[in-house]
Design an enzyme around this catalytic site. Structure first.
Site, PDB file in Angstrom:
ATOM      1  CG  HIS A  79      -1.942  -1.549   1.090  1.00 25.03           C
ATOM      2  ND1 HIS A  79      -2.649  -2.229   0.317  1.00 25.03           N
ATOM      3  CD2 HIS A  79      -1.721  -1.889   2.540  1.00 25.03           C
ATOM      4  CE1 HIS A  79      -2.789  -2.794   0.811  1.00 25.03           C
ATOM      5  NE2 HIS A  79      -2.784  -3.098   2.444  1.00 25.03           N
ATOM      6  CE  LYS A 123      -2.328  -4.356  11.790  1.00 25.40           C
ATOM      7  NZ  LYS A 123      -3.432  -3.665  10.513  1.00 25.40           N
TER       8      LYS A 123
HETATM    9  C1  BG6 Z   1      -4.457  -4.699   4.800  1.00 22.64           C
HETATM   10  C2  BG6 Z   1      -3.462  -4.712   6.181  1.00 22.64           C
HETATM   11  O1  BG6 Z   1      -3.709  -5.047   3.348  1.00 22.64           O
HETATM   12  O2  BG6 Z   1      -4.583  -3.641   5.087  1.00 22.64           O
HETATM   13  C3  BG6 Z   1      -4.222  -5.002   7.304  1.00 22.64           C
HETATM   14  O3  BG6 Z   1      -3.186  -6.644   5.703  1.00 22.64           O
HETATM   15  C4  BG6 Z   1      -4.786  -3.590   7.879  1.00 22.64           C
HETATM   16  O4  BG6 Z   1      -3.190  -5.341   8.446  1.00 22.64           O
HETATM   17  C5  BG6 Z   1      -5.697  -3.039   6.290  1.00 22.64           C
HETATM   18  O5  BG6 Z   1      -5.379  -2.906   8.200  1.00 22.64           O
HETATM   19  C6  BG6 Z   1      -5.598  -1.537   5.925  1.00 22.64           C
HETATM   20  O6  BG6 Z   1      -6.307  -1.507   5.062  1.00 22.64           O
HETATM   21  P1  BG6 Z   1      -7.475  -0.253   4.708  1.00 22.64           P
HETATM   22  O7  BG6 Z   1      -8.735  -0.244   3.912  1.00 22.64           O
HETATM   23  O8  BG6 Z   1      -8.918  -1.057   6.218  1.00 22.64           O
HETATM   24  O9  BG6 Z   1      -7.087   0.835   5.301  1.00 22.64           O
END
Ligand code: BG6
Length: 489
Positions: free
Chosen positions: A243, A333
């Site tokens: 991401h 987190k």
């Molecule tokens: C996922 C991770 O790819 O993305 C998670 O494995 C994380 O740990 C999540 O919580 C976050 O995604 P979003 O869309 O809630 O920001």
């Protein structure tokens, strides 16, 4: 945005959480919006024996909360009649013939395309690819065959390269769709529109005007029930390799010549190539890892775990546009708020002619792009305070999706991504070289910390990570902007 040709969507991992929480609701929403082709069907595959009806009921019960966001639940029955089930063990060669027979029976003489969706544990990817290949199920002589991979895509560069090689022994790259759900988010796509459909930003989108860039992905949630997976992955693999680098690439890449998968991938790859991998002697200065207190007591986490749940890393990009402009990335987190935001911090005016009680250099122009949850854009600039000599203060221009579009206008990321995969558009998916380049940048950080033998710094839940993360950015003469998007109701 409609599905162009009929398809069978084969979901491996049919009884898993991803299928009931994300895939089926996204397909259902597409169906309600009239975007699925009328001859499209879904076939779930997993080990448990179930009839079609039992599987439909199971999905309904598991997904009831998420279903029906965009239309009445009355159409669920209609939609459910397109859902089928075939029990099978993905590691048993014999079960693929059984699956192929079932698919042919359902498809009849229609030349349906097929989308194989891997919603299962990554250790099953390789045997599954091999078996699909051996059973001739990747063969496109009758119609298209595509395969979708969820993350994690490999555990490091070596395993990602091996997985890519395995995939290519059965599927060509044009058949492969590697998902990063962040690319399905409207506001991530809006980065492209903001940069390349406006003329006011691009001329100043470079080292002459931008001082630095910050990208923050903060979550209040802890690892929850995913401790087993998370403890092996950690924040760098879980959020940065995918991401974070996707957002960084969209912010930093050169304008593609057109909106097409190849043009986009080429530009993202160029910028990933230009990012300087941290040298071992820079690890301590350019990265900070943290772990929230009591992480060890999470289910599935080992008692002496040194897995980071927070990281802040500085990257520099060696090209003409970005030389000397650091990119500070952090994610964690157990933070004080949920937000994903990018700050483009512009340089201060070269000479300030006004006396100001504030230090004007602490409040130079800023462009804040909030990816979530309060999707929007803020621009910060100085204005004159009336009737007070030449005093000035910071003002903001705001754009928010929620003010400009109806409620629920922003669909779930999977809706768009599934539709694109069904239509063979890989613009919002990750090409093999992007994945590998991102690992090339993250592996040295992981290895650097492992070689130093240091534990991540502890931080209290509900804070912005360890104090050392502040030191990292302060040493570069900048400061984190914490919760920049929280100041607007
Ligand atoms: C996922 C991770 O790819 O993305 C998670 O494995 C994380 O740990 C999540 O919580 C976050 O995604 P979003 O869309 O809630 O920001």
């Amino acid at each position: 945005m409609v599905q162009k040709t009929p398809a069978t969507i084969v979901v491996f991992g049919a009884s898993g959480d991803l299928t009931s929480r994300k895939l089926v609701p996204a397909l259902f929403d597409n169906y309600c919006k009239g975007r699925l082709h009328e001859q499209t069907r879904i076939v779930g595959v997993s080990r448990t024996e179930m009839t079609d009806q039992e599987y439909r009921d199971k999905l309904y019960n598991a997904a009831a909360e998420t279903l029906g966001k965009t239309c009445s639940l009355d159409c669920w029955k209609e939609f459910a009649s397109r859902i089928h089930y075939c029990s099978g063990d993905v590691s048993a060669a014999g079960d693929y013939q059984k699956l192929e027979d079932r698919l042919q029976e359902l498809e009849g003489s229609t030349a349906n395309g097929r989308l194989y969706y891997l919603a299962l544990a990554p250790q099953l990817y390789e045997p599954l690819i091999e078996q699909l290949g051996a059973a001739g199920m990747a063969d496109e002589s009758k119609s298209w065959r595509r395969i979708v991979f969820e993350k994690p895509f490999g555990h490091n560069l070596e395993t990602a390269q091996r997985l890519n090689a395995r995939i290519h022994s059965a599927f060509s790259e044009s058949q492969v769709f590697r998902i990063d759900h962040y690319l399905g988010k409207e506001t991530v796509q809006n980065l492209l529109v903001l940069r390349f459909a406006n003329s006011i930003f691009e001329p100043i989108w470079n080292r002459n005007y931008i001082d630095h860039v910050q990208i923050t992905m903060a979550e209040t949630t802890l690892v929850g029930s995913r401790g087993g997976y998370y403890d092996r992955a950690g924040i760098l693999r879980d959020m940065f390799q995918n991401h974070m680098f996707q957002i960084l690439s969209l912010i930093a890449m050169e304008p593609p010549s057109r909106y097409s998968a190849t043009a986009l991938h080429n530009e993202k790859v160029k910028v990933l190539h230009a990012i300087r991998p941290p040298k071992p002697e820079q690890i301590a200065m350019y990265s900070v890892l943290g772990q929230y207190q009591d992480y060890h007591s999470e289910q599935g986490v080992s008692a002496d775990s040194i897995t980071p749940t927070f990281a802040a890393v500085r990257f520099d990009i060696d090209n003409w546009r970005w030389q000397g402009v650091p990119f500070f990335l952090r994610s964690g987190k157990g933070m004080p708020g949920k937000t994903t935001e990018a700050i483009i911090q512009f340089r201060c005016p070269p000479h300030m002619i006004f006396d100001s009680p504030d230090d004007p250099s602490s409040s130079c122009n800023q462009l804040l792009i909030t990816i979530q949850p309060d999707e929007g854009i803020h621009i910060t600039f100085h204005t004159k305070v009336p009737d007070s000599g030449m005093a000035m203060r910071q003002s903001k221009l705001y754009f928010h999706y929620r003010d400009s579009y109806p409620i629920n206008a922003i669909p779930d990321a999977y809706e768009r991504l599934l539709l694109d995969a069904l239509n063979g558009d890989s613009s919002l998916f990750i090409r093999e070289d992007e994945i590998e380049l991102a690992w090339k940048l993250i592996d040295p950080v992981i290895a650097g910390w492992a070689n130093r033998g240091e534990k991540p710094y502890a931080y209290a839940k509900g804070t912005w990570g360890p104090a050392e993360a502040d030191t990292l950015i302060k040493c570069a003469g900048r400061n984190w902007v914490n919760g920049a998007s929280f100041d607007h109701d």
